[in-house]
Design a protein around this motif. Structure first.
Motif, mmCIF file in Angstrom:
data_model
loop_
_atom_site.group_PDB
_atom_site.id
_atom_site.type_symbol
_atom_site.label_atom_id
_atom_site.label_comp_id
_atom_site.label_asym_id
_atom_site.label_seq_id
_atom_site.Cartn_x
_atom_site.Cartn_y
_atom_site.Cartn_z
ATOM 1 N N GLU A 118 -3.043 -26.630 -13.712
ATOM 2 C CA GLU A 118 -3.783 -25.470 -14.192
ATOM 3 C C GLU A 118 -3.985 -25.475 -15.702
ATOM 4 O OE1 GLU A 118 -1.090 -25.256 -12.300
ATOM 5 O OE2 GLU A 118 -1.946 -24.714 -10.343
ATOM 6 N N LEU A 119 -3.201 -26.321 -16.415
ATOM 7 C CA LEU A 119 -3.250 -26.261 -17.865
ATOM 8 C C LEU A 119 -4.635 -26.595 -18.405
ATOM 9 C CD1 LEU A 119 -1.568 -25.838 -20.431
ATOM 10 C CD2 LEU A 119 -1.086 -28.287 -20.429
ATOM 11 N N PRO A 140 -3.022 -35.042 -12.846
ATOM 12 C CA PRO A 140 -3.486 -34.228 -11.717
ATOM 13 C C PRO A 140 -4.965 -34.467 -11.408
ATOM 14 C CG PRO A 140 -2.268 -32.899 -13.296
ATOM 15 C CD PRO A 140 -2.525 -34.219 -13.950
ATOM 16 N N SER A 141 -5.286 -34.391 -10.146
ATOM 17 C CA SER A 141 -6.680 -34.487 -9.729
ATOM 18 C C SER A 141 -7.449 -33.247 -10.179
ATOM 19 C CB SER A 141 -6.740 -34.631 -8.203
ATOM 20 O OG SER A 141 -8.069 -34.704 -7.761
ATOM 21 N N ARG A 142 -8.720 -33.424 -10.558
ATOM 22 C CA ARG A 142 -9.557 -32.323 -11.041
ATOM 23 C C ARG A 142 -8.826 -31.554 -12.138
ATOM 24 N NH1 ARG A 142 -14.634 -32.633 -10.327
ATOM 25 N NH2 ARG A 142 -14.800 -30.349 -10.426
ATOM 26 N N PHE A 143 -8.343 -32.303 -13.114
ATOM 27 C CA PHE A 143 -7.467 -31.744 -14.135
ATOM 28 C C PHE A 143 -8.227 -30.898 -15.140
ATOM 29 C CE2 PHE A 143 -5.276 -32.787 -18.308
ATOM 30 C CZ PHE A 143 -4.350 -31.767 -18.195
ATOM 31 N N MET A 144 -9.445 -31.252 -15.448
ATOM 32 C CA MET A 144 -10.131 -30.598 -16.559
ATOM 33 C C MET A 144 -11.286 -29.714 -16.101
ATOM 34 S SD MET A 144 -8.295 -31.612 -18.943
ATOM 35 C CE MET A 144 -9.245 -30.637 -20.087
ATOM 36 N N PRO A 164 -7.038 -40.519 -10.550
ATOM 37 C CA PRO A 164 -7.664 -39.906 -9.357
ATOM 38 C C PRO A 164 -9.161 -40.195 -9.326
ATOM 39 C CG PRO A 164 -6.242 -38.332 -10.505
ATOM 40 C CD PRO A 164 -6.362 -39.519 -11.397
ATOM 41 N N ASP A 165 -9.674 -40.418 -8.151
ATOM 42 C CA ASP A 165 -11.093 -40.751 -8.023
ATOM 43 C C ASP A 165 -11.993 -39.628 -8.516
ATOM 44 O OD1 ASP A 165 -10.558 -43.235 -6.975
ATOM 45 O OD2 ASP A 165 -10.598 -42.532 -4.883
ATOM 46 N N ASP A 166 -11.532 -38.386 -8.349
ATOM 47 C CA ASP A 166 -12.363 -37.253 -8.757
ATOM 48 C C ASP A 166 -11.902 -36.659 -10.078
ATOM 49 O OD1 ASP A 166 -9.985 -36.333 -7.846
ATOM 50 O OD2 ASP A 166 -10.804 -34.670 -6.675
#
Length: 955
Positions: A118-119, A140-144, A164-166
């Motif tokens: 979530e950061l 983390p995936s979808r970090f930003m 991560p791919d995404d």
């Protein structure tokens, strides 16, 4: 039933409270959201220097707090910048409340743990910098939140796993991305191609691999200014199309496995300033388009397989400051236009096939500091005026240079640190400000100048293989910083100066193959740091110094001196004492008695009879005295041995009185610190091993861990291999008790044993951090590599443990020093295991011994393969040297490739000779002090010398 983290509970309460206040008090209380979030964040930190002392929950607004900036319009926190404050702990969830945050920078601290997904999803966050911390785990995936993020720096952490791919999603706003200095693996995520606005991409110093699809992922980034993929495992060739990167300023691909030719269109990047393609497998010629890189200041293509003519256009790139083409196959000569490089500071062309003269125009490169032309075919003389440039490092070794070495100006004396001219010159000169002087294998003649030690900082002096004559000057003692002195293979004469004993830092002294005479000064034995000495093949006589390294010198370090007194040498022993005075009783009378008859005074036969008579008396008397002394000493030795045997018997009886009465105690666990043993050992020892956890298996047996006694203290239990090797149980017990006395903080303590004819167990300390082998070569990707501090702690502790074993009485030789036998406690202090087992298990068959050496490939000292050589503690020193190299480089002692075998010690030695030793250092351990690592590497190479006498003694 439920467990809560107390800090998380406090956070939830604060959030609930803030929500209640917002609902009842409107916008004025909303300011407290930022206060609450920052206070919760602070509560999970360790602020050792109290930088955040001004942060108080009693304040209505955080805008006056240190390191906080607020939006002047909304009054909400927009910037949190805590770089370099020495903070540690977890990055808590309190920051997620700061929904108006634009910049979050926590770089250069010691934050640990995983990154919260979530950061990076804070609405409106534009800049996130978490670099230079100790964060671990996966990204983390979808970090930003890529609709707003422009700057993302996660470099220099312990992040691991694949991307991560995404990960990148729609990242059109992203301008800066750095994931450098982590443990990331796999191929570059295909979603990276969506970040088309990138101007900086740094993925260096990870473990990325594969053949990147440059055409679709990277070379399409038209705005890219910096691309750094160095120190990974990328392979394949680089396709054409670089010209698309018209704005590129830095291209760094060093330390990969790229192959094929260099892209011909790199020259169409007119703004390129830095180009580093070193340490790859590139081949072919340098592209002609390089001549168009007029802005280039740094070019490094070293350690590839480039061929063809040295570029004659190099002189046109007037902005060049750093040039390294070393370790390729370039041919031809240096152009006269080299003098156009007015900004050139570093020039290395070593180990190519260059020929011809060193151009005189180099003297016009007034900023030149380092010049390395080693290992080429240059001839002629060194240009006059070159040493007027204030050079710091000069290496012209292994060329065909002739003539005199030009005398430098005072500017050279002020600047020069390293001078290497091995096998290239025929002259002699002195320098006053050097830290290293290497003039080996030249044609230098004359004497060693008395003022050679005018440099107070001279650490290395190597003059081997010349034609130097005369004495070693007494002034050599003025070299207070000297730690390596080698003067071998010259014609030096006279005695070894006592002044050498003033060189308190001296580690290596090589004087072999000279004409030195007299005795070795006893004062040299006081040099505590002296590790290796070779005085072979001189004319030395007398006793060796009784202290220091001298009593442990091998024959190879002393042979060729027919007068030295050592049991290792054959031939007469000459002591430098006055000869006995033999008097002719008639000689004095002949001088004062003028009336003695001529026939009596001048009869030679009468004089000879008297002379022989006195000589015979002296000889006989001496023989009687010597014989008497031998008899007395022999009797004393017999008496002493009997006393020692009595003392040993008494001590053995005292030590074993609690557990034996003439015979070894069977079916009972004997612990050295208690009189009783647990009953379960007596009844069923095999059941113990079934309950215990197996933690390893070696040549000598299988190791288990087990909680001992009511207190549950964990111990290691080794079940020894094969039961028919113990012929005499009393000998087994005696040897075990000897090993039990070998106590040291860096040794695994032997705590007890169990013996029956069918089963033998050894009980010892348990090391919770496992073996050094696992930490170096078998660690999980999520486990960070050992830091330099821990590696140095391992090296130092292992040395101390070995020294204790070698000074033990009787001495204990390990014979099997390797990482799997170095265990680590909870503080990463090393503890040597398996010492003394080779002596304990004296009946090991050839198959077991063969397996033992096969399991230690690369660690076994070469003399162990030859039974005719005397085997001593220097076998352990060899293994210790290999272990040092393995600890510093992170590589195995022997590595097998498809077409070659790399011996680690040989590889490091070559790199050290080329001045590239630090390239061998394990890049995974992060920052390290070069001034500590380099001497450790040099010590390792001394320890792994093929000649045992050249290795340090006593661990």
């Amino acid at each position: 039933m439920y467990q809560f983290d107390i800090k998380l509970l406090v956070y939830l309460l604060l959030v609930v409270a803030s929500g209640y206040c917002m609902a009842n008090d409107g916008a004025s209380i909303q300011l407290n959201d930022d206060v609450l979030g920052l206070i919760v964040f602070k509560s999970e930190l360790k602020d050792h220097s109290s930088f955040l002392e001004s942060w108080s929950e009693d304040d209505n607004s955080p805008c006056s707090w240190r390191f906080i900036q607020c939006n002047p319009v909304s009054g909400r926190v927009s910037h949190v910048s805590l770089d370099g404050l020495g903070l540690s702990g977890k990055i808590g969830r309190g920051l997620q409340i700061l929904q108006h945050l634009k910049v979050l920078s926590l770089a250069h601290n010691n934050f640990s743990g995983n990154i919260s997904p979530e950061l990076g999803l804070i609405n409106g966050l534009e800049r996130l910098n978490l670099s230079h911390n100790s964060l671990s785990g996966l990204i983390p995936s979808r970090f930003m939140n890529y609709t707003s993020i422009k700057f993302l720096d996660l470099s220099q952490n312990w992040l691991s796993g694949p991307l991560p791919d995404d990960l990148f999603g729609e990242c059109l706003s992203l301008r800066y991305l750095s994931l450098a200095g982590n443990n990331l693996v796999g191929q570059i995520s295909s979603t990276l191609s969506r970040c088309s606005s990138l101007n900086t991409l740094n993925l260096s110093t990870n473990h990325f691999s594969g053949e990147p699809d440059f055409a679709s992922r990277i070379w399409t980034f038209k705005r890219l200014r910096t691309l750094d993929l160095s120190s990974n495992a990328f392979s394949g060739s680089i396709p054409e199309g670089v010209l698309i990167l018209h704005n590129l300023k830095e291209l760094q691909l060093k330390g990969n496995k790229f192959s094929g030719p260099l892209p011909k269109d790199i020259g169409f990047c007119p703004h390129l300033i830095r180009l580093d393609l070193s340490n790859n497998l590139f081949s072919g010629e340098l592209p002609e388009s390089f001549r168009m890189l007029n802005s280039l200041s740094f070019i490094n293509v070293s350690n590839n397989m480039l061929t063809g003519e040295f570029p004659q256009w190099i002189g046109n790139l007037s902005s060049l400051e750093f040039v390294d083409f070393s370790n390729n196959g370039l041919t031809g000569s240096l152009p006269s236009l080299m003098g156009n490089l007015k900004s050139l500071n570093y020039l290395s062309l070593s180990n190519n096939k260059l020929t011809g003269f060193i151009p005189n125009s180099l003297v016009e490169c007034t900023k030149l500091s380092v010049i390395n032309l080693r290992g080429n075919g240059f001839n002629g003389s060194i240009p006059e005026g070159l040493f007027d440039l204030g050079l710091e490092v000069v290496d012209f070794s292994e060329n065909g240079l002739m003539g005199s070495m030009p005398r430098g100006s005072s500017k050279l004396f002020e600047s020069l640190r390293i001078l290497a001219l091995s096998r290239c010159l025929q002259s002699w000169d002195t320098f006053r400000t050097l830290t290293e002087l290497d003039l080996r294998n030249n044609d230098l003649y004359g004497s060693i100048p008395e003022d050679i030690c005018e440099s107070a900082s001279l650490g290395i002096l190597q003059l081997d293989g010349n034609s130097l004559a005369g004495p070693i000057p007494e002034e050599i003692g003025n070299c207070s910083s000297l730690y390596l002195l080698t003067l071998s293979h010259n014609n030096l004469s006279g005695s070894i100066p006592k002044s050498i004993s003033k060189l308190k830092k001296l580690k290596i002294l090589k004087l072999e193959f000279n004409e030195l005479s007299g005795e070795i000064p006893q004062e040299l034995g006081k040099l505590e740091n002296l590790l290796a000495v070779n005085v072979s093949y001189n004319r030395l006589i007398g006793r060796l110094p009784v202290a220091g390294v001298f009593p442990s010198l091998d024959q190879t370090a002393l042979e060729g001196n027919l007068g030295l007194c050592s049991p290792l040498l054959k031939g007469p022993c000459k002591l430098n004492v006055p000869k006995p005075l033999v008097l002719d009783p008639n000689a004095y009378a002949n001088q004062i008695d003028g009336h003695r008859p001529r026939s009596e005074s001048s009869n030679p036969k009468s004089s000879r009879r008297m002379f022989l008579s006195v000589s015979a008396i002296v000889a006989i008397s001496a023989a009687v005295i010597i014989a008497f002394g031998v008899v007395v000493i022999s009797l004393l030795n017999v008496s002493a041995r009997r006393k020692l045997a009595f003392v040993d018997t008494a001590l053995e009886s005292m030590c074993s009185s609690s557990s034996r009465s003439g015979n070894i105690t069977a079916n009972k666990l004997i612990l050295f610190d208690t009189r009783s043993s647990p009953d379960w050992i007596i009844n069923n020892p095999e059941a113990l091993l079934k309950k215990a956890g197996e933690i390893g298996e070696g040549v000598f047996g299988t190791v288990y861990k087990f909680p001992l006694g009511a207190e549950g203290r964990m111990v290691a239990i080794k079940k020894l291999v094969t039961s028919n090797i113990i012929q005499h149980p009393e000998d087994f017990e005696r040897e075990v008790r000897v090993l039990g006395k070998a106590r040291h903080p860096n040794l695994i303590s032997l705590e007890g044993y169990y013996w029956t004819p069918q089963l033998q167990l050894l009980v010892s300390d348990y090391a919770p951090n496992g073996s050094l082998q696992v930490k170096l070569h078998e660690r999980l990707p999520s486990t960070p590599p050992l830091s330099w501090t821990n590696r140095f702690r391992v090296i130092l502790g292992t040395a101390k443990g070995l020294a204790h074993l070698h000074h033990f009485r009787p001495p204990i030789i390990h014979y099997n020093i390797k990482p799997s036998n170095i265990l680590l406690d909870e503080n990463f202090n090393p503890k040597i295991s398996d010492f003394g087992l080779a002596r304990l298990l004296t009946k090991l068959d050839k198959h077991v011994m063969s397996n033992r050496f096969q399991s230690a490939v690369g660690y076994v000292a070469p003399e162990l393969t030859c039974q005719s050589l005397r085997v001593n503690e220097k076998c352990d020193v060899y293994g210790f040297g290999v272990l040092i190299l393995e600890v510093v480089t992170g590589r195995r002692p022997v590595e097998y490739g498809e077409d070659n075998v790399v011996i680690l010690s040989d590889h490091v030695r070559v790199m050290l000779e080329q001045g590239n030793a630090l390239e061998c250092v394990d890049s995974g351990m992060g920052d390290y002090p070069e001034d500590e690592v380099l001497p450790v590497l040099k010590l390792a190479l001394v320890c792994t010398s093929q000649v045992p006498s050249s290795r340090p003694s006593n661990g």
